[in-house]
Design an enzyme around this catalytic site. Structure first.
Site, PDB file in Angstrom:
ATOM      1  N   PRO A  57       0.821  -1.198   0.000  1.00  0.00           N
ATOM      2  CG  PRO A  57      -0.656  -1.537   1.724  1.00  0.00           C
ATOM      3  CD  PRO A  57       0.686  -1.932   1.236  1.00  0.00           C
ATOM      4  CD  GLU A  58       3.836   2.529  -4.012  1.00  0.00           C
ATOM      5  OE1 GLU A  58       4.084   3.660  -4.447  1.00  0.00           O
ATOM      6  OE2 GLU A  58       4.170   1.495  -4.596  1.00  0.00           O
TER       7      GLU A  58
END
Length: 276
Positions: A2-3
């Site tokens: 997850p960015e």
DNA sequence: AGTTAAACCTGGTTGC
DNA sequence: TGCAACCAGGTTTAAC
């Protein structure tokens, strides 16, 4: 995984549905990156407030008494995802945190357990404040001008790709979007950060912003485990120009996309399109 | 001081 | 088929 886009997509999926919910039960699975920092049962009766995002962290306000500022700081690590369910099935092997509320169960699934759920008396107090202390400016903050971005880049001699990942100049771009933004800006990932020109810094900041915006519009990237709070996968990975495309041809110049390792992370770039 | 390696952990893929 | 090696969205902590 997850960015910033994935974390923001997650935030949008849980914010309104959870607002005003009351905590009915808390279930913990295996240990995550850091301990919760409080007795799980001490959260019972807590009232959920507006979910905020800072970098790749989520802040879930959980007032135990009227007007309290306490809450939970969440991080999805490399493989985490949150889901909000009305009827939660029995917890699986990688479900490590359940917040059962009057408006659904918020569940963290994280196979690698690099993620975290940490209680803090307030966002601006430790431990939350300590974890957020080293974060740079938000990419969509108007206060982040190209001049300020350039100044931050000038302070580092490490490769520009590594500096982007560091999150001091701007937060939110992880391995996928750092590679993609550098491609879009035509900048070689090994270029020393402090050697970047003013126009190129300006172009890079714009590329970071447009890359993150495009990813947000597509629900983020799903390489393996990520899905939003309702189980929907992201679609950005399908249109990545360089990420995970080593050996394939560049759709812009026809050259071959390369993979190198920088600071222990894979970097993908096109030698034809990206110059020092 | 600042850059780079090691560490945390599990599972999927690749190659012999 | 088995098994070892390598790879994966992140970030802190320790070591040059």
């Amino acid at each position: 995984m997850p960015e910033l886009p994935e974390v923001e997509v997650t935030r949008r999926g849980i914010d309104m549905p959870l607002r005003g919910a009351t905590v009915r039960a808390v279930r913990m699975g295996k240990p995550l990156r850091w301990p919760l920092g409080c007795e799980p049962d001490s959260l019972l009766g807590g009232r959920v407030g507006p979910v905020q995002r800072r970098g790749k962290y989520l802040w879930l306000p959980l007032a135990l008494t009227e007007g309290a500022d306490s809450g939970l700081l969440l991080h999805l690590g490399m493989s985490g995802s949150l889901s909000l369910m009305t009827a939660a099935p029995e917890a699986g092997a990688h479900d490590h945190f359940d917040l059962v509320t009057t408006q659904g169960t918020l569940r963290l699934n994280d196979p690698r357990r690099f993620g975290a759920v940490v209680w803090s008396p307030a966002l601006h107090l430790p431990p939350a404040a300590k974890l957020l202390a080293r974060l740079g400016p938000e990419p969509f903050d108007a206060a982040l001008t190209s001049a300020r971005f350039l100044a931050a880049l000038k302070q580092r001699s490490a490769p520009i790709k590594t500096v982007l990942l560091g999150g001091q100049a701007v937060v939110g771009a992880g391995n996928i979007y750092a590679c993609e933004a550098l491609f879009q800006a035509g900048i070689h990932p090994a270029l020393r950060s402090d050697r970047i020109s003013r126009p190129r810094a300006e172009k890079l900041l714009a590329a970071v912003r447009s890359t993150l915006t495009r990813a947000l519009d597509l629900g983020g990237s799903t390489l393996r485990d990520f899905s939003d709070a309702h189980g929907v996968s992201g679609a950005y990975q399908a249109e990545a120009a360089v990420y995970a495309r080593a050996g394939l041809s560049c759709h812009r110049c026809g050259g071959t996309v390369r993979r190198v390792v920088q600071a222990q992370r894979s970097t993908f770039f096109c030698p034809g399109c990206q110059r020092r």
